[in-house]
Design a protein around this motif. Structure first.
Motif, mmCIF file in Angstrom:
data_model
loop_
_atom_site.group_PDB
_atom_site.id
_atom_site.type_symbol
_atom_site.label_atom_id
_atom_site.label_comp_id
_atom_site.label_asym_id
_atom_site.label_seq_id
_atom_site.Cartn_x
_atom_site.Cartn_y
_atom_site.Cartn_z
ATOM 1 N N GLN A 1 10.452 -62.972 12.606
ATOM 2 C CA GLN A 1 9.163 -63.532 12.979
ATOM 3 C C GLN A 1 8.374 -63.959 11.750
ATOM 4 N N GLN A 2 8.384 -63.139 10.749
ATOM 5 C CA GLN A 2 7.673 -63.497 9.523
ATOM 6 C C GLN A 2 8.323 -64.693 8.832
ATOM 7 N N THR B 1 3.600 -67.332 18.844
ATOM 8 C CA THR B 1 3.109 -66.907 17.537
ATOM 9 C C THR B 1 3.355 -67.909 16.440
ATOM 10 N N THR B 2 4.261 -68.897 16.655
ATOM 11 C CA THR B 2 4.594 -69.800 15.559
ATOM 12 C C THR B 2 3.452 -70.764 15.294
ATOM 13 N N PRO B 3 2.910 -70.833 14.089
ATOM 14 C CA PRO B 3 1.830 -71.779 13.790
ATOM 15 C C PRO B 3 2.392 -73.164 13.568
ATOM 16 N N GLN C 1 10.008 -67.116 10.260
ATOM 17 C CA GLN C 1 9.708 -68.317 11.013
ATOM 18 C C GLN C 1 8.233 -68.686 10.909
ATOM 19 N N LYS C 2 7.377 -67.670 10.781
ATOM 20 C CA LYS C 2 5.944 -67.916 10.708
ATOM 21 C C LYS C 2 5.596 -68.783 9.510
ATOM 22 N N TYR C 3 6.305 -68.561 8.411
ATOM 23 C CA TYR C 3 6.032 -69.327 7.198
ATOM 24 C C TYR C 3 7.094 -70.385 6.927
ATOM 25 N N GLN D 1 8.273 -66.367 19.891
ATOM 26 C CA GLN D 1 8.001 -67.357 18.854
ATOM 27 C C GLN D 1 7.166 -68.510 19.379
#
Length: 906
Positions: free
Chosen positions: A270-271, A319-321, A273-275, A316
């Motif tokens: 998750q982290q 939460t994905t920006p 993919q987040k960035y 995702q």
């Protein structure tokens, strides 16, 4: 540039069931390794074929913890026939007894050989109680070198390296002999395979960003790699715990570990993919098909039991920006984990299309097992406070491009808790091969990322490493196996020994705090005993002593205070190592500060504990001090002198045997003259200088007394001359003539042919005549021999005895202290007179007919002749207390018996 080379195992002389040599082709934490058959004959042989012809630069071998071969030989060749192999050399492996057979040894050998086949010859195993079947095991084998394909592109690499070097952009990765840490065997054996592959891809992306001069992306890739290395190590430990639980048939624990791994891995992805780091690593970020993880989907590999990935992709979508999310808008919260020492400091970037930082602390904080909120070491220190000069400057004083760099604490989202500290976002730099080999013990215990901080060029990383080790040791529970405790202690002492030499005071201070924890708390709490305390002191004390010779006052005084305090620790004092190390004699050319520090510490130690039978003996102290007396510095010699004097007070006469003899030759040296004089003072005897000054004072006093006596005699002569002049010469001659027939021995010796001559050689008080009586002779006679004279005991004047009582009452300097008895006429001190008068035991004096003798305290008849008979006579009624009377009588008798003509007879 050398890189990791794949290979296939094509033959072996034998293998144990379930431990095939083929397992060496894959490197992972769960690899079982290759084991030789039970009770086999040695040597055992293993042949591998590299994927292509290679110029081999490095060979790495990881041995088993107790199935350890004693010796391993390496051969290289271009064909698999025995005659084509060339022997490279051999290595010896430790028997591993010191670690209790719980650690594995990694051997790295640097070679330079070309070939496609490698032959490994394994010799007989080390014997121990765990290896019941005399087997040898190789857990992993790694080959690093330049393949034929990479050699073809070396020319392009050289051109690129020259370009980077010419533009000032070259780093360690641009060198031809650089070996990436990702290719090291330790990296694969301690990392989760999936995370290791992601790290490799991010590393390639970082290198590409460096070549494209996109340094902001390279910086964030470096941070992501550093954080992912910790994640990979944690996942690898979980996997090992799960397999161990399966082997022990503890399936509940295995299920728990599996769930913990899946949850942890999900949060990591998750982290990532987040960035947008999965996309930058070349991994698909779309919803996986057929339950494939993003990494495995991109590689088209099957993976079982990946239900958590479906949950990952479902979450995702929420939460994905967006791809171009700015890091300035909503910076992640920085969590200060007590163990994760590489903190992420969010820093705004002027580039809008950069990759935001990866902040894995949000994940690892819940996974860490060590938290100590009551630790005595705090992150905030006095030395870390902000220098107010920068924080007070206005923003416009700096150029716009440097505004963020010089921003005051708290600006732009930076944390005020770490103001004044270097930015931790980049993490510590990679360790060199030499440093990795040097710190192998510590890396095995604490891991490579943590130890890398101790070797960082940034002081904050070095300090944080020590703080993390402090918390790790402080959190170890009582009951931990002794071997594990000793291993932790050995690794911690290695870091302490290195950090003591650090030039930054905060790092040095942190090392002292860690060493204090080890000696005061860790060793006693876990009951490790005297040997471990001795090892800790022996490893660290030499560097501490060297630290006392620095020019900076703060580290020098801190080291001296810690050594003084360490000598009193209950675990250290019985070993006597501190006085033994301090009392090692040094040469006269030792640095002044170091020599002065040593003698000052010895002096404090001597005053604190005194002489002892083991270390602080007279022999060791004097041997040390005699060498210190030869030092070129006067301060060192002065302190050494004080130590010698204190040793003499405690040890006595044996101290003098170590010094030159106390004679005039030795006393020519001011140093030894001072020491010998101090010895005399300690013994309560006057020193030589005091004796000389006393003799000089006595001579001066005698001269003064002679001068006073001479003045008194001169006054008497003047008085006598006046009396003689008042009489006629005839009367004087008749008077002298009548004295030629004395009636008492005291009158003998008078007379002469010449009246003037007789008077000059005759005592006017006792009438004694002598040819030797001249001016000085008469003075000596008055001073020592005349029975009619006496020296006052209080003012030292020479007084006639009949007038002595009057002198005490009227002329003496202390006349106020005396009084006269009205009954007997005796003069005495007033305190005695107060008791004497009421007693009324003294004889009554008749002043008309009697006088009182001040020597024998008897009453005698008045008159000059009566006084002479009493003071000079030989009868029973003569004064027995007059010390000059008997000597005067003996002199007169000797003159009468001599054949000389008596003066006054014609």
């Amino acid at each position: 540039m050398p890189s990791k080379v794949g290979y296939n195992v094509i033959g072996s002389s034998g293998e144990a069931e379930g431990y095939s040599a083929k397992t060496l082709e894959l490197h992972s934490p769960t690899t079982p390794g290759w084991q030789t058959p039970k009770f086999c004959t040695y040597p055992q042989e293993l042949v591998i074929r590299l994927h292509e012809s290679t110029r081999i630069k490095k060979l790495q071998l990881l041995s088993h913890q107790y199935m350890i071969p004693s010796k391993v030989e390496f051969y290289v060749g271009n064909r698999d026939s025995p005659e084509s192999f060339k022997r490279l050399g051999y290595i010896y492996l430790s028997n591993n007894e010191k670690t209790g057979f719980k650690s594995r040894e990694l051997k790295s050998v640097h070679v330079d050989a070309e070939g496609q086949y490698v032959r490994i010859l394994v010799h007989k195993n080390h014997l121990n109680k765990f290896n019941a079947y005399n087997q040898a095991c190789i857990m992993a084998f790694n080959v690093i070198g330049d393949t034929s394909t990479s050699l073809q592109t070396s020319l392009h690499r050289n051109h690129a390296a020259d370009y980077l070097d010419a533009n000032g952009l070259a780093d360690s990765t641009s060198k031809q002999d650089y070996i990436s840490p990702m290719d090291d065997l330790a990296f694969d054996m301690y990392q989760d395979p999936e995370v290791a592959e992601i790290i490799r891809r991010l590393d390639k992306r970082k290198k590409q960003a460096v070549r494209d001069e996109n340094f902001d992306i390279a910086k964030r890739m470096k941070q992501a790699i550093a954080d992912l290395q910790k994640v990979g190590e944690k996942l690898a430990r979980y996997e090992l715990d799960k397999r161990r639980a399966v082997e022990n048939e503890d399936y509940d624990l295995a299920k728990s570990k599996k769930a913990q791994m899946e949850d942890y891995r999900l949060k990591v992805y998750q982290q990532l993919q987040k960035y947008n780091l999965l996309d930058d690593a070349g991994i698909s970020s779309q919803k996986p098909k057929d339950n494939l993880s993003p990494l495995r989907q991109s590689q088209h590999f099957d993976r079982g039991n990946n239900d958590y990935l479906q949950q990952f992709n479902n979450n995702q979508t929420e939460t994905t920006p967006s791809t171009h999310r700015s890091y300035r808008d909503d910076p992640p919260v920085v969590h200060h984990d007590p163990v994760d020492i590489y903190r992420v400091s969010p820093t705004p970037s002027p580039i809008q299309d950069d990759i935001p930082e990866l902040d894995l602390k949000q994940i690892t904080e819940a996974e860490e097992i060590i938290e100590d909120q009551n630790s005595p070491i705090t992150a905030e220190r006095y030395d870390e406070k902000v220098i107010p000069t920068l924080s007070k400057k206005k923003p416009q004083e700096f150029p716009p491009e440097y505004e963020d760099e010089f921003a005051s604490p708290g600006r732009n989202g930076s944390s005020p808790d770490h103001a004044g500290r270097p930015d931790h976002s980049s993490g510590p730099e990679a360790m060199s091969e030499k440093n990795i080999r040097e710190a192998a013990t510590a890396i095995d215990v604490f891991g490579l990322p943590l130890v890398a901080g101790a070797y960082s060029k940034t002081w904050s990383f070095r300090e944080d490493t020590l703080l993390a080790v402090y918390k790790l040791l402080n959190a170890l529970p009582v009951g931990t196996p002794k071997e594990e405790l000793r291993t932790q202690l050995k690794a911690a002492l290695f870091l302490v020994k290195r950090s003591i030499r650090d030039k930054v005071h905060s790092v040095f201070h942190a090392s002292l705090r860690l060493l204090e924890l080890i000696l005061v708390d860790f060793i006693p709490r876990h009951k490790l005993g005297k040997p471990e305390a001795s090892r800790a002191v022996n490893l660290t004390l030499p560097n501490l002593i060297l630290k006392t010779g620095e020019t900076a006052v703060r580290p020098r005084s801190s080291a001296m205070e810690f050594i003084d305090k360490m000598s009193t620790y209950p675990t250290v004092e019985p070993t006597q190592i501190v006085p033994q190390q301090l009392l090692i004699p040094f040469k006269r050319d030792m640095a002044n500060r170091l020599a002065l520090s040593k003698v000052e510490m010895v002096e404090k130690l001597l005053l604190k504990i005194g002489l002892q039978e083991t270390a602080m003996t007279v022999d060791t102290l004097m041997t040390f001090c005699v060498a210190a007396l030869e030092h070129a510095s006067g301060q060192v010699r002065e302190v050494a002198t004080r130590i010698i004097l204190q040793t003499y007070r405690l040890g006595g006469a044996p101290v003098k045997t170590y010094l030159p003899p106390d004679d005039s030759r030795s006393r020519k040296s001011p140093l030894y003259r001072n020491i010998f004089d101090q010895f005399d003072k300690i013994d309560g005897k006057p020193t030589q200088s005091q004796l000389r000054s006393k003799a000089a004072e006595e001579d001066q006093q005698k001269r003064q007394e002679l001068e006073e006596l001479q003045s008194q005699v001169n006054q008497l002569r003047v008085t006598n001359n006046k009396l003689e002049n008042s009489k006629s010469p005839r009367d004087t001659k008749n008077k002298i003539g009548t004295k030629s027939k004395p009636s008492d021995p005291a009158s003998l010796g008078g007379g002469g042919d010449d009246d003037e001559l007789d008077m000059d050689k005759m005592c006017i008080f006792c009438g004694e005549y002598d040819e030797t009586f001249n001016e000085s002779g008469l003075d000596m006679h008055y001073w020592k021999n005349c029975p009619m004279l006496k020296r006052c005991e209080h003012c030292k004047q020479v007084v006639e005895i009949p007038l002595y009582s009057s002198h005490l009452l009227n002329e003496c300097e202390r006349r106020s202290e005396f009084g006269k008895c009205p009954r007997c006429g005796e003069v005495m001190p007033k305190n005695i007179l107060a008791k004497h008068v009421p007693a009324k035991k003294c004889p009554v004096l008749n002043p008309a007919t009697q006088e009182h003798c001040p020597i024998c305290n008897k009453n005698i008849a008045s008159g000059e002749e009566s006084w002479k008979k009493h003071l000079m006579g030989s009868r029973r009624d003569a004064c027995a207390e007059n010390p000059r009377r008997v000597a005067h009588i003996n002199r007169i008798q000797s003159k009468q018996e001599s054949p000389k003509r008596q003066p006054g007879r014609r």
